[in-house]
Design an enzyme around this catalytic site. Structure first.
Site, PDB file in Angstrom:
ATOM      1  N   GLN A   1       1.038  -1.106  -0.203  1.00  0.00           N
ATOM      2  CA  GLN A   1      -0.183  -0.073  -0.032  1.00  0.00           C
ATOM      3  C   GLN A   1       0.712   1.464  -0.081  1.00  0.00           C
ATOM      4  O   GLN A   1       0.417   2.441  -0.363  1.00  0.00           O
ATOM      5  CB  GLN A   1      -0.970   0.132   1.325  1.00  0.00           C
ATOM      6  CG  GLN A   1      -1.944  -1.241   1.136  1.00  0.00           C
ATOM      7  CD  GLN A   1      -2.940  -1.288   2.329  1.00  0.00           C
ATOM      8  OE1 GLN A   1      -2.544  -1.813   3.278  1.00  0.00           O
ATOM      9  NE2 GLN A   1      -4.018  -0.550   2.241  1.00  0.00           N
TER      10      GLN A   1
ATOM     11  N   HIS B   1       1.113  -9.295   4.156  1.00  0.00           N
ATOM     12  CA  HIS B   1       0.119  -8.468   4.170  1.00  0.00           C
ATOM     13  C   HIS B   1      -0.436  -8.683   2.689  1.00  0.00           C
ATOM     14  O   HIS B   1      -0.496  -7.803   1.830  1.00  0.00           O
ATOM     15  CB  HIS B   1       0.285  -7.093   4.435  1.00  0.00           C
ATOM     16  CG  HIS B   1      -0.855  -6.267   5.031  1.00  0.00           C
ATOM     17  ND1 HIS B   1      -1.131  -5.706   6.109  1.00  0.00           N
ATOM     18  CD2 HIS B   1      -1.997  -5.868   4.300  1.00  0.00           C
ATOM     19  CE1 HIS B   1      -2.152  -4.834   6.211  1.00  0.00           C
ATOM     20  NE2 HIS B   1      -2.611  -5.185   5.181  1.00  0.00           N
TER      21      HIS B   1
ATOM     22  N   ASN C   1      -1.708 -11.046   7.930  1.00  0.00           N
ATOM     23  CA  ASN C   1      -2.793 -10.178   8.306  1.00  0.00           C
ATOM     24  C   ASN C   1      -3.988 -10.648   7.496  1.00  0.00           C
ATOM     25  O   ASN C   1      -4.016 -10.823   6.468  1.00  0.00           O
ATOM     26  CB  ASN C   1      -2.154  -8.773   7.678  1.00  0.00           C
ATOM     27  CG  ASN C   1      -3.346  -7.658   7.584  1.00  0.00           C
ATOM     28  OD1 ASN C   1      -3.369  -7.038   8.733  1.00  0.00           O
ATOM     29  ND2 ASN C   1      -4.013  -7.525   6.611  1.00  0.00           N
ATOM     30  N   GLU C   2      -4.961 -10.568   8.325  1.00  0.00           N
ATOM     31  CA  GLU C   2      -6.281 -10.815   7.954  1.00  0.00           C
ATOM     32  C   GLU C   2      -6.673 -11.786   6.783  1.00  0.00           C
ATOM     33  O   GLU C   2      -6.862 -11.598   5.801  1.00  0.00           O
ATOM     34  CB  GLU C   2      -6.917  -9.535   7.442  1.00  0.00           C
ATOM     35  CG  GLU C   2      -6.931  -8.196   8.279  1.00  0.00           C
ATOM     36  CD  GLU C   2      -7.828  -7.089   7.849  1.00  0.00           C
ATOM     37  OE1 GLU C   2      -8.192  -7.032   6.888  1.00  0.00           O
ATOM     38  OE2 GLU C   2      -8.038  -6.145   8.713  1.00  0.00           O
TER      39      GLU C   2
ATOM     40  N   ASN D   1      -7.627  -6.538  14.201  1.00  0.00           N
ATOM     41  CA  ASN D   1      -7.984  -5.488  13.292  1.00  0.00           C
ATOM     42  C   ASN D   1      -9.454  -5.244  13.190  1.00  0.00           C
ATOM     43  O   ASN D   1     -10.212  -6.307  12.865  1.00  0.00           O
ATOM     44  CB  ASN D   1      -7.357  -5.753  11.693  1.00  0.00           C
ATOM     45  CG  ASN D   1      -6.114  -5.647  11.585  1.00  0.00           C
ATOM     46  OD1 ASN D   1      -5.011  -5.484  12.534  1.00  0.00           O
ATOM     47  ND2 ASN D   1      -5.512  -6.071  10.290  1.00  0.00           N
TER      48      ASN D   1
ATOM     49  N   TYR E   1     -12.923  -2.596  12.669  1.00  0.00           N
ATOM     50  CA  TYR E   1     -13.172  -0.854  12.068  1.00  0.00           C
ATOM     51  C   TYR E   1     -14.441  -0.416  12.763  1.00  0.00           C
ATOM     52  O   TYR E   1     -14.628   0.692  12.640  1.00  0.00           O
ATOM     53  CB  TYR E   1     -13.155  -1.044  10.782  1.00  0.00           C
ATOM     54  CG  TYR E   1     -11.718  -1.025  10.220  1.00  0.00           C
ATOM     55  CD1 TYR E   1     -10.711  -1.986  10.069  1.00  0.00           C
ATOM     56  CD2 TYR E   1     -10.957   0.125   9.911  1.00  0.00           C
ATOM     57  CE1 TYR E   1      -9.549  -2.149   9.794  1.00  0.00           C
ATOM     58  CE2 TYR E   1      -9.602   0.162   9.382  1.00  0.00           C
ATOM     59  CZ  TYR E   1      -8.960  -1.050   9.311  1.00  0.00           C
ATOM     60  OH  TYR E   1      -7.726  -0.820   9.131  1.00  0.00           O
TER      61      TYR E   1
ATOM     62  N   GLU F   1      -4.883  -2.819  13.995  1.00  0.00           N
ATOM     63  CA  GLU F   1      -5.464  -1.709  13.030  1.00  0.00           C
ATOM     64  C   GLU F   1      -6.915  -1.284  13.519  1.00  0.00           C
ATOM     65  O   GLU F   1      -7.667  -1.964  14.257  1.00  0.00           O
ATOM     66  CB  GLU F   1      -5.669  -2.294  11.783  1.00  0.00           C
ATOM     67  CG  GLU F   1      -4.652  -2.501  10.926  1.00  0.00           C
ATOM     68  CD  GLU F   1      -5.031  -2.995   9.492  1.00  0.00           C
ATOM     69  OE1 GLU F   1      -6.130  -2.711   9.020  1.00  0.00           O
ATOM     70  OE2 GLU F   1      -4.140  -3.648   8.890  1.00  0.00           O
TER      71      GLU F   1
ATOM     72  N   TRP G   1      -5.103   2.641  11.839  1.00  0.00           N
ATOM     73  CA  TRP G   1      -4.671   2.623  10.638  1.00  0.00           C
ATOM     74  C   TRP G   1      -5.180   3.893   9.793  1.00  0.00           C
ATOM     75  O   TRP G   1      -6.490   4.213   9.907  1.00  0.00           O
ATOM     76  CB  TRP G   1      -5.336   1.434   9.840  1.00  0.00           C
ATOM     77  CG  TRP G   1      -5.111   1.175   8.446  1.00  0.00           C
ATOM     78  CD1 TRP G   1      -5.961   1.746   7.482  1.00  0.00           C
ATOM     79  CD2 TRP G   1      -4.092   0.492   7.844  1.00  0.00           C
ATOM     80  NE1 TRP G   1      -5.376   1.194   6.168  1.00  0.00           N
ATOM     81  CE2 TRP G   1      -4.143   0.946   6.559  1.00  0.00           C
ATOM     82  CE3 TRP G   1      -3.037  -0.287   8.479  1.00  0.00           C
ATOM     83  CZ2 TRP G   1      -3.223   0.076   5.554  1.00  0.00           C
ATOM     84  CZ3 TRP G   1      -2.116  -0.957   7.541  1.00  0.00           C
ATOM     85  CH2 TRP G   1      -2.347  -0.821   6.262  1.00  0.00           C
TER      86      TRP G   1
ATOM     87  N   GLU H   1      -5.570   2.026  -1.274  1.00  0.00           N
ATOM     88  CA  GLU H   1      -6.543   1.140  -0.476  1.00  0.00           C
ATOM     89  C   GLU H   1      -6.999   0.243  -1.359  1.00  0.00           C
ATOM     90  O   GLU H   1      -8.094   0.026  -1.699  1.00  0.00           O
ATOM     91  CB  GLU H   1      -7.932   2.131   0.016  1.00  0.00           C
ATOM     92  CG  GLU H   1      -8.747   1.650   0.750  1.00  0.00           C
ATOM     93  CD  GLU H   1      -8.545   0.633   1.881  1.00  0.00           C
ATOM     94  OE1 GLU H   1      -7.305   0.829   2.491  1.00  0.00           O
ATOM     95  OE2 GLU H   1      -9.420  -0.004   2.343  1.00  0.00           O
ATOM     96  N   TRP H   2      -6.206  -0.765  -1.776  1.00  0.00           N
ATOM     97  CA  TRP H   2      -6.670  -2.065  -2.543  1.00  0.00           C
ATOM     98  C   TRP H   2      -7.546  -1.863  -3.684  1.00  0.00           C
ATOM     99  O   TRP H   2      -7.353  -0.932  -4.376  1.00  0.00           O
ATOM    100  CB  TRP H   2      -7.437  -3.132  -1.538  1.00  0.00           C
ATOM    101  CG  TRP H   2      -6.195  -3.227  -0.488  1.00  0.00           C
ATOM    102  CD1 TRP H   2      -6.380  -2.937   1.029  1.00  0.00           C
ATOM    103  CD2 TRP H   2      -4.882  -3.865  -0.371  1.00  0.00           C
ATOM    104  NE1 TRP H   2      -5.267  -3.260   1.812  1.00  0.00           N
ATOM    105  CE2 TRP H   2      -4.560  -3.916   0.992  1.00  0.00           C
ATOM    106  CE3 TRP H   2      -3.979  -4.589  -1.332  1.00  0.00           C
ATOM    107  CZ2 TRP H   2      -3.163  -4.303   1.278  1.00  0.00           C
ATOM    108  CZ3 TRP H   2      -2.935  -4.902  -1.028  1.00  0.00           C
ATOM    109  CH2 TRP H   2      -2.503  -4.902   0.274  1.00  0.00           C
TER     110      TRP H   2
HETATM  111  C1  PNW Z   1      -8.010  -3.923   6.189  1.00  0.00           C
HETATM  112  N1  PNW Z   1     -13.890  -5.246   4.314  1.00  0.00           N
HETATM  113  O1  PNW Z   1      -8.585  -4.346   4.937  1.00  0.00           O
HETATM  114  C2  PNW Z   1      -6.482  -4.075   5.626  1.00  0.00           C
HETATM  115  O2  PNW Z   1      -5.591  -4.800   6.745  1.00  0.00           O
HETATM  116  C3  PNW Z   1      -5.669  -2.613   5.471  1.00  0.00           C
HETATM  117  O3  PNW Z   1      -4.667  -3.163   4.534  1.00  0.00           O
HETATM  118  C4  PNW Z   1      -6.781  -1.769   4.885  1.00  0.00           C
HETATM  119  O4  PNW Z   1      -5.935  -0.681   4.246  1.00  0.00           O
HETATM  120  C5  PNW Z   1      -7.600  -1.484   5.849  1.00  0.00           C
HETATM  121  O5  PNW Z   1      -8.326  -2.501   6.517  1.00  0.00           O
HETATM  122  C6  PNW Z   1      -8.825  -0.560   5.606  1.00  0.00           C
HETATM  123  O6  PNW Z   1      -9.725  -0.993   4.590  1.00  0.00           O
HETATM  124  C7  PNW Z   1      -9.829  -4.457   4.833  1.00  0.00           C
HETATM  125  O7  PNW Z   1     -14.398  -5.331   3.051  1.00  0.00           O
HETATM  126  C8  PNW Z   1     -10.511  -4.637   3.620  1.00  0.00           C
HETATM  127  O8  PNW Z   1     -14.653  -5.393   5.324  1.00  0.00           O
HETATM  128  C9  PNW Z   1     -11.834  -4.668   3.364  1.00  0.00           C
HETATM  129  C10 PNW Z   1     -12.777  -4.909   4.575  1.00  0.00           C
HETATM  130  C11 PNW Z   1     -12.022  -4.948   5.774  1.00  0.00           C
HETATM  131  C12 PNW Z   1     -10.405  -4.688   6.045  1.00  0.00           C
END
Ligand code: PNW
Length: 479
Positions: free
Chosen positions: A21, A124, A170-171, A310, A312, A376, A428, A435-436
Site C-alpha cells: 500500500q 499482508h 494479516n487478515e 484489526n 473497524y 488496526e 490505520w 486502498e486495494w
Molecule cells: C484492512 N472489508 O482491510 C487491511 O488490513 C488494510 O490493508 C486496509 O487498508 C484497511 O483494513 C482499510 O480497509 C480491509 O471489506 C479490507 O470489510 C476490506 C474489509 C475490511 C478490512
C-alpha cells in the site's frame, strides 16, 4: 463528573501500514512481481484504474516516513515486509535477494535509532506472483506451507535480532473470501465468470483459509523452536473482525449475530486459540469444510502468543440471509427505527460505532483469554480531499477525530472498567495510501498525502492521537 483513565505504562501506541500500500517502486532492486501487481494492473480491478506501482513512494521516502513517526513522537510502528522483495520468485529453492534484506534491515535500524519499536507483519496479502503461476498459491497446501515457512525463516534470521513482535498473516479472511470467493482482491478467483475465468467460490475460500492457518502455525512452530529461545520475541496472527450486534432482541437474531461472528472471526480464531472449527461452519458447509489431521491440530492449536485484532466497525445482524460468506445472515447499519448505527465512512462497510469496539474487546477477551494487540483501527472520510479544497481544510478531518475519540474512550473503558488485557493500539494508517480495490479513492491516513508532489501533511486526527497518548491521565467528562 470527571472519570480518570490511564493506559498501562508499557502500552504500545502507534500507526500501521503495509508494504504494497505504501512502497511503490515495484520494479527496482530485484523485487519480483506479486499477485497485487498483476491484479491491480488489470483493467477494471481497481476503482480508479490505478495500480500499486506509484503509491506514497515509501520505498524511496522511507527516511521521511520515519522522521514523520518520530515527529509524531510514537514509539512503535507496524509495517509489513514484501515477500517478493526478499525472495523475488517466492519459493524455497529460489534465490534470496540481498537488496531486499538490506532495505528492511536499514529500515529497522533507522526505526530503532529513533527509539521506535518495529511491529512486523510477514504477510499482508502480497504473495509472489511466481507461486501463483507455479502452483496456484494458497490453494496448494504442500507447496505453500513449505514456501511460507521458508520465507519466514529467512526473515527471522535476518531481522529477528532486532524485531521482537511478529505477525504472521494479516487478515486471512480477506485473502480467502475477497481473494478466492468474491474475487474482488488478488488473485481475483471467483465462480462469478464476469470477474474471473477461474475459481470455485463454493470450495476455494474454505480451502485457502485452511492452508493459511496451517502456514501460519508452521511459521510459529519454527519461530518457537529455533528462534524464540535466543531472540525472545512474540509471534501471532492478526485477524479482521467487526462486532456483530443482534438487530433486535429476538432469539433468531441473537443466534444470527453469533453465526456472523463464527464465520468472520471464529473460522480463524477458534482453530488457532481453541483447537476446533466453529461447529456452525460445519453445519452450513458440510464436507466442503476441510479438517486437520491430529498432527496438524497439534501444530495449529495454541499457535499464537496473543490475539491480534484489526477492527473497524459494528454491524447489525438479522437471521435469514443467503450469503454463505457471511454465515447466511444479513448485515445492516440501519436500526429497526430507521436510524443509522453511526457516521458513514467513504468505505461502504464502515460506520463509526465505538461501543461496538468495546463489546468486541470484551467478547474476544472472554472467549480466547489472551492479551489483545489492537493492530488496526481507522476511518475513511467521504470524498476526503476531493474538489477544490484548500490543504488547511483537508487536514481538519473532524469525522476521523470523532472516530478516534470514541475509540480511545472505548479502549480505556475496556482496560480500566472491564479488565480486558490490551497491550497495543495501532491506528490505520500513518499515511493515506493505496486502498486495494478502491485504489486511491479512499483515504485512511492520519497524514494527508498529495500524490502529485508526495508531500505529507499531518491531519488534525494525528495531533489528536498524539495528544491522547501523551496525557498521563486522560480525563473524560461524562456530562
Ligand atoms: C484492512 N472489508 O482491510 C487491511 O488490513 C488494510 O490493508 C486496509 O487498508 C484497511 O483494513 C482499510 O480497509 C480491509 O471489506 C479490507 O470489510 C476490506 C474489509 C475490511 C478490512
Amino acid at each position: 463528573m470527571a472519570t480518570p483513565h490511564s493506559l498501562p505504562k508499557d502500552f504500545i501506541w502507534g500507526f500501521a501500514t503495509a508494504s504494497f500500500q505504501i512502497e511503490g517502486s515495484t520494479n527496482v532492486d530485484g523485487r519480483g512481481p506479486s499477485i497485487w501487481d498483476e491484479f491491480s494492473r488489470t483493467p477494471g480491478k481497481t476503482l480508479d484504474g490505478k495500480s500499486g506501482d506509484h503509491t506514497t513512494e515509501s520505498y524511496k521516502l522511507w527516511k521521511e516516513d520515519i522522521a514523520l513517526l518520530s515527529a509524531y513522537g510514537v514509539r512503535s510502528y507496524r509495517f509489513s515486509l514484501s515477500w517478493s522483495r526478499i525472495i523475488p520468485l517466492g519459493g524455497r529453492n529460489d534465490p534470496v535477494n540481498p537488496k531486499g534484506i538490506e532495505f528492511y534491515s536499514k529500515f529497522i535500524d533507522e526505526l530503532l535509532a529513533h527509539g521506535i519499536t518495529p511491529f512486523v507483519t510477514l504477510y499482508h496479502w502480497d504473495l509472489p506472483q511466481g507461486l501463483q503461476d507455479r502452483y496456484n498459491g494458497w490453494l496448494n497446501k504442500d507447496e505453500v506451507v513449505k514456501d511460507f515457512t521458508n520465507y519466514t525463516k529467512i526473515c527471522f534470521e535476518a531481522f529477528g535480532d532486532r524485531v521482537k513482535y511478529w505477525l504472521t498473516l494479516n487478515e486471512p479472511w480477506c485473502s480467502s473470501i475477497l481473494g478466492h470467493g468474491r474475487g474482488v482482491f488478488a488473485p481475483g478467483r471467483s465462480s462469478d465468470r464476469s470477474r474471473s475465468a477461474e475459481g470455485d467460490s463454493s470450495t476455494e475460500p474454505w480451502i485457502v483459509g485452511h492452508h493459511l492457518i496451517l502456514a501460519h502455525a508452521h511459521a510459529v512452530k519454527l519461530y518457537r523452536e529455533e528462534f524464540k529461545p535466543l531472540q525472545k520475541g512474540q509471534i501471532g496472527i492478526t485477524l479482521n473482525g467487526d462486532w456483530a450486534m443482534p438487530y433486535d432482541n429476538t432469539p433468531e437474531n441473537i443466534a444470527a449475530a453469533q453465526h456472523a461472528l463464527d464465520f468472520a472471526i471464529g473460522w480463524y480464531a477458534d482453530p488457532v486459540y481453541l483447537g476446533f472449527y466453529p461447529p456452525y461452519m460445519r453445519e452450513v458447509l458440510g464436507d466442503r469444510m476441510p479438517d486437520f489431521t491430529q498432527d496438524e491440530w497439534s501444530v495449529v492449536k495454541g499457535s499464537s502468543d496473543f490475539y491480534g485484532m484489526n477492527t473497524y466497525t459494528t454491524n447489525l445482524i438479522k437471521a435469514g440471509g443467503s450469503d454463505e460468506f457471511q454465515g447466511n445472515v444479513d448485515y445492516t447499519f440501519t436500526r429497526p427505527d430507521g436510524t443509522q448505527l453511526g457516521n458513514q465512512a467513504q468505505s461502504g462497510w464502515l460506520q463509526d460505532y465505538p461501543d461496538g469496539f468495546r463489546q468486541l474487546l470484551n467478547y474476544i477477551w472472554k472467549r480466547y483469554r489472551l492479551p489483545i494487540y489492537v493492530t488496526e483501527h481507522g476511518f475513511s472520510i467521504k470524498n476526503e480531499g476531493e474538489g477544490d479544497v484548500s490543504i488547511e481544510d483537508i487536514v481538519r478531518d473532524y469525522d476521523r477525530i470523532h472516530y478516534y475519540q470514541g475509540a480511545t474512550r472505548a479502549l480505556f473503558d475496556a482496560i480500566n472498567y472491564d479488565g480486558v488485557d490490551i497491550r497495543s493500539y495501532f491506528a490505520w494508517s500513518l499515511l493515506d495510501n493505496f486502498e486495494w480495490a478502491e485504489g486511491f479513492t479512499t483515504r485512511f491516513g492520519v497524514t494527508y498525502v498529495d500524490y502529485k508532489t508526495q508531500k505529507r501533511y499531518p491531519k488534525d486526527s494525528a495531533r489528536f492521537l498524539i495528544k491522547v497518548r501523551l496525557l498521563p491521565c486522560f480525563v473524560v467528562y461524562d456530562g
